[in-house]
Design an enzyme around this catalytic site. Structure first.
Site, mmCIF file in Angstrom:
data_model
loop_
_atom_site.group_PDB
_atom_site.id
_atom_site.type_symbol
_atom_site.label_atom_id
_atom_site.label_comp_id
_atom_site.label_asym_id
_atom_site.label_seq_id
_atom_site.Cartn_x
_atom_site.Cartn_y
_atom_site.Cartn_z
ATOM 1 N N ALA A 48 -45.154 7.779 29.006
ATOM 2 C CA ALA A 48 -44.733 9.048 28.420
ATOM 3 C C ALA A 48 -43.286 9.293 28.838
ATOM 4 C CB ALA A 48 -45.627 10.170 28.930
ATOM 5 N N GLY A 67 -48.543 6.048 29.877
ATOM 6 C CA GLY A 67 -48.947 6.328 28.500
ATOM 7 C C GLY A 67 -48.848 5.095 27.598
ATOM 8 N N GLU A 120 -51.981 3.290 28.165
ATOM 9 C CA GLU A 120 -53.041 4.116 27.571
ATOM 10 C C GLU A 120 -53.026 4.031 26.049
ATOM 11 O OE1 GLU A 120 -51.555 7.455 29.922
ATOM 12 O OE2 GLU A 120 -53.553 7.697 30.747
HETATM 13 N N1 CO8 Z 1 -39.539 8.038 30.301
HETATM 14 C C1 CO8 Z 1 -38.243 8.273 30.002
HETATM 15 N N2 CO8 Z 1 -37.287 7.338 30.104
HETATM 16 C C2 CO8 Z 1 -37.661 6.102 30.508
HETATM 17 C C3 CO8 Z 1 -38.992 5.792 30.850
HETATM 18 C C4 CO8 Z 1 -39.956 6.827 30.715
HETATM 19 N N3 CO8 Z 1 -41.263 6.617 30.985
HETATM 20 N N4 CO8 Z 1 -39.039 4.514 31.244
HETATM 21 C C5 CO8 Z 1 -37.788 4.030 31.151
HETATM 22 N N5 CO8 Z 1 -36.954 4.984 30.719
HETATM 23 C C6 CO8 Z 1 -35.496 4.893 30.494
HETATM 24 C C7 CO8 Z 1 -34.736 4.883 31.804
HETATM 25 O O1 CO8 Z 1 -34.545 6.214 32.242
HETATM 26 C C8 CO8 Z 1 -33.462 4.219 31.393
HETATM 27 O O2 CO8 Z 1 -32.652 5.167 30.714
HETATM 28 P P1 CO8 Z 1 -31.083 5.353 31.117
HETATM 29 O O3 CO8 Z 1 -30.460 4.047 30.727
HETATM 30 O O4 CO8 Z 1 -30.660 6.514 30.297
HETATM 31 O O5 CO8 Z 1 -31.050 5.560 32.584
HETATM 32 C C9 CO8 Z 1 -33.908 3.193 30.356
HETATM 33 O O6 CO8 Z 1 -35.195 3.634 29.909
HETATM 34 C C10 CO8 Z 1 -34.066 1.799 30.930
HETATM 35 O O7 CO8 Z 1 -34.930 1.885 32.050
HETATM 36 P P2 CO8 Z 1 -34.570 1.248 33.488
HETATM 37 O O8 CO8 Z 1 -33.091 1.230 33.673
HETATM 38 O O9 CO8 Z 1 -35.393 1.926 34.495
HETATM 39 O O10 CO8 Z 1 -35.075 -0.249 33.223
HETATM 40 P P3 CO8 Z 1 -35.561 -1.311 34.324
HETATM 41 O O11 CO8 Z 1 -35.685 -2.606 33.595
HETATM 42 O O12 CO8 Z 1 -34.697 -1.219 35.531
HETATM 43 O O13 CO8 Z 1 -37.016 -0.791 34.782
HETATM 44 C C11 CO8 Z 1 -39.249 0.060 34.405
HETATM 45 C C12 CO8 Z 1 -38.076 -0.811 33.885
HETATM 46 C C13 CO8 Z 1 -39.824 -0.563 35.685
HETATM 47 C C14 CO8 Z 1 -40.289 0.092 33.322
HETATM 48 C C15 CO8 Z 1 -38.726 1.480 34.727
HETATM 49 O O14 CO8 Z 1 -37.991 1.952 33.603
HETATM 50 C C16 CO8 Z 1 -39.813 2.479 35.015
HETATM 51 O O15 CO8 Z 1 -40.366 2.478 36.098
HETATM 52 N N6 CO8 Z 1 -40.096 3.377 34.053
HETATM 53 C C17 CO8 Z 1 -41.055 4.456 34.224
HETATM 54 C C18 CO8 Z 1 -42.473 3.939 34.223
HETATM 55 C C19 CO8 Z 1 -43.444 5.072 34.457
HETATM 56 O O16 CO8 Z 1 -43.480 5.693 35.488
HETATM 57 N N7 CO8 Z 1 -44.272 5.385 33.434
HETATM 58 C C20 CO8 Z 1 -45.269 6.390 33.518
HETATM 59 C C21 CO8 Z 1 -44.752 7.667 32.936
HETATM 60 S S1 CO8 Z 1 -45.895 9.013 33.165
HETATM 61 C C22 CO8 Z 1 -47.020 8.838 31.904
HETATM 62 O O17 CO8 Z 1 -46.963 7.912 31.135
HETATM 63 C C23 CO8 Z 1 -48.094 9.901 31.803
HETATM 64 C C24 CO8 Z 1 -48.945 9.726 30.544
HETATM 65 C C25 CO8 Z 1 -49.845 10.915 30.332
HETATM 66 C C26 CO8 Z 1 -49.287 11.974 29.419
HETATM 67 C C27 CO8 Z 1 -49.006 11.480 28.033
HETATM 68 C C28 CO8 Z 1 -48.381 12.527 27.162
HETATM 69 C C29 CO8 Z 1 -47.515 11.975 26.076
#
Ligand code: CO8
Length: 258
Positions: free
Chosen positions: A66, A109, A112
């Site tokens: 998400a 998400g 999911e």
């Molecule tokens: N949300 C928003 N932005 C994101 C997300 C995310 N989940 N994941 C990545 N991005 C963005 C980063 O902020 C970054 O943006 P910017 O360049 O502007 O800084 C861009 O994508 C690239 O990401 P990274 O630089 O972090 O890329 P890496 O290759 O270094 O890392 C990862 C990749 C490991 C996947 C890392 O991006 C990460 O950990 N992302 C978050 C993963 C996470 O925690 N997901 C769970 C989110 S909570 C959730 O899903 C709850 C679901 C239930 C509710 C559903 C309702 C819709």
């Protein structure tokens, strides 16, 4: 082919392909993605020319969860009254076969969403996880329930409590994904599966999906009763006659979707 902002859609014969397309955010699922994906699916459910849908992302990410930036400032009342998650229920309610082709990250998400599909074909680069705990929350789009049903309590607890990722091989061993293929073969293999399903009688494919899904909802006795009645009902179709006649006559069936 469409005016969507966060997804791409395309049809190849009776197979529709929906590609999540927010590359700068690793396909993070925001409310626009939800609105657009569910609108596309609803249109495909109503489109007789579409038999099967494939949902995919990019090579790097199916979806990294998400959209954290969209959720960050929510208060309880916003989350509860706004109920921003419930719109995703439409994905699980989609009636036609829906296959997830997963490459790269399928987290939170994203994992999911993949689990709302009927089965997951993963590339060898796929990584699955429920990292919500690292953000101070828990899975909210079905992860605590669907992941547990898919992989069992031990691994679900491990993933949900530690937030660690599991690679494609572990996901296949655990039963989360149906097959793992080389990354460069992911779409070919998935489309081949989709085309195969699209060639079978439409009513039977929908009923097969409905019957398997019933197993998650009801007792064994009720599920078996449901299955038997649906099985019996298929003898009212022309395609049952055609399918069985073709087998006996040692020829290819010519299904009419009737
Ligand atoms: N949300 C928003 N932005 C994101 C997300 C995310 N989940 N994941 C990545 N991005 C963005 C980063 O902020 C970054 O943006 P910017 O360049 O502007 O800084 C861009 O994508 C690239 O990401 P990274 O630089 O972090 O890329 P890496 O290759 O270094 O890392 C990862 C990749 C490991 C996947 C890392 O991006 C990460 O950990 N992302 C978050 C993963 C996470 O925690 N997901 C769970 C989110 S909570 C959730 O899903 C709850 C679901 C239930 C509710 C559903 C309702 C819709």
């Amino acid at each position: 082919e469409s005016d969507y902002e966060t997804i791409l859609t395309e049809t190849r014969g009776a197979v529709a392909i929906v590609t999540l397309n927010r590359p700068k955010a690793l396909n993070a699922l925001n409310s626009v993605v939800m609105t657009e994906l569910t609108a596309a699916l609803s249109a495909y459910d109503n489109d007789e020319s579409v038999a099967v849908v494939v949902l995919t992302g990019s090579e790097k990410a199916f979806a990294a969860g998400a959209d954290i930036k969209e959720m960050q400032s929510l208060e309880f009342v916003d989350a509860y009254v706004g109920d921003f998650i419930s719109g995703w229920d439409a994905v699980a309610a989609f009636r036609k076969p829906l296959i997830a082709a997963v490459s790269g990250f399928a987290l939170g998400g994203g994992c999911e969403l993949a689990m709302m599909c009927d089965f997951i074909i993963a590339s060898d680069t796929a990584k699955f996880g429920q990292p919500e705990i690292t953000l101070g929350v828990i899975p909210g789009m079905g992860g605590s329930q669907r992941l547990t049903r898919a992989v069992g309590k031990a691994k679900a607890m491990d993933l949900v409590l530690t937030g660690r990722m599991m690679d494609a091989a572990e996901a296949e061993r655990a039963g989360l994904v149906s097959r793992v293929v080389d990354a460069d073969r992911l779409m070919d293999e998935t489309l081949a599966a989709a085309e195969k399903i699209a060639g079978f009688p439409r009513a039977a494919t929908l009923m097969a999906k409905e019957a398997v899904n019933r197993s998650f909802e009801v007792t064994l006795a009720e599920g078996l009763r449901f299955e038997r009645r649906v099985f019996q009902s298929l003898f009212a179709t022309a395609d049952q006659k055609e399918g069985m006649a073709a087998f006996v006559e040692k020829r290819k069936p010519a299904f009419s979707n009737r």
